[in-house]
Design an enzyme around this catalytic site. Sequence first.
Site, PDB file in Angstrom:
ATOM      1  N   LYS A  68     -36.700  42.796  39.347  1.00  0.00           N
ATOM      2  CA  LYS A  68     -36.606  43.725  38.021  1.00  0.00           C
ATOM      3  C   LYS A  68     -35.986  44.788  38.418  1.00  0.00           C
ATOM      4  CE  LYS A  68     -40.660  41.485  36.282  1.00  0.00           C
ATOM      5  NZ  LYS A  68     -42.076  41.569  35.738  1.00  0.00           N
ATOM      6  N   ASP A 104     -42.850  43.727  29.331  1.00  0.00           N
ATOM      7  CA  ASP A 104     -44.253  43.569  29.747  1.00  0.00           C
ATOM      8  C   ASP A 104     -45.210  44.571  29.256  1.00  0.00           C
ATOM      9  OD1 ASP A 104     -43.346  41.775  31.893  1.00  0.00           O
ATOM     10  OD2 ASP A 104     -42.617  43.092  33.144  1.00  0.00           O
ATOM     11  N   MET A 221     -53.683  41.686  35.152  1.00  0.00           N
ATOM     12  CA  MET A 221     -52.259  41.386  35.028  1.00  0.00           C
ATOM     13  C   MET A 221     -51.822  39.915  35.429  1.00  0.00           C
ATOM     14  SD  MET A 221     -49.900  44.511  34.493  1.00  0.00           S
ATOM     15  CE  MET A 221     -50.671  46.199  34.963  1.00  0.00           C
TER      16      MET A 221
END
Length: 284
Positions: A68, A104, A221
């Site tokens: 990312k 996200d 998460m």
Amino acid sequence: MSVVDRYAVAGNPVAHSRSPEIHAAFAAQTGQPLVYERLLCPLDAFAATVQAFAAAGGRGCNITVPFKFEAHALAARLSERARLAGAVNTLRFDAEGWFGDNTDGAGLLRDIELNAQRPLAGRRVLLLGAGGASAGVLGSLIGAKPAQITVANRSVDKAEALIASHQTLAHAMGVKLSAAPLQDCGSGFEVLINGTSASLAGAAVPVGAEVLAPGALVVDMMYGPAAAPFLDWARSHGAQVRDGLGMLIEQAAEAFEIWRGCRPDTAPVLRTLRQAVDAKAPAP
Ligand code: ATR
């Protein structure tokens, strides 16, 4: 020339990724002509692999661990939320330059506020962890205008660095943003979000039960077995719990909209995936 647009999830590993089935479900539901693949990128060849995919007709991709940050560097243009997160999970291969976004945080927020029906405005929020997962969502959490967000981390200096990069936004939103060590991060939070990878390392829950307000919402998460120890702990202390499956599907819906301009209905996809994940989970 193919009339079916190609997308992919780029990462290493990607074999476990649920994104292909999520986007296949979105495509079927909306009638969008696309295919969605897995793109395994060698650790030293992320950019080359994604560039080859784009050259072969790819229109965009999702980015997962550990790329990312590299994707952030690769994008010619960034959304404000991707800039703030310092990480990109969605690339769209625009002719005028690749556009990088990070969905996200929006995914987590939609799951908490819409799916779990827990608006964050005015609430006290504790975010555990200051790595990539927490960095990806902090800006969106601030945007929901809770009264307070405490970022607690094993290494406090990382929590301090993370809040420093978000303090201007927090001021603008009227949110009290602070950093704390895990052992002394306060008590009575109405929402607790786990963004650490402690459970992957088999480590114990890194905070005491005093962090939970009565009836708190606790979100991990992660999903599946990785989320189980933390959520079992929270449930045993009376919290309402939620794993990361809803967030996963909501961030995917946000990416789908960036690529295709239409928003899929996430509820049926979440129901189907929940059944698949629960069926795979080991018996308690
Ligand atoms: P990710 O991209 O999944 O967030 P990361 O950037 O490596 O991965 O961050 C992992 C996070 O989990 C960090 O906040 C880390 O704490 P440190 O910054 O102190 O390393 C946290 N973490 C990992 N193992 C942990 C453990 N056993 N107890 C508490 N926190 C842990």
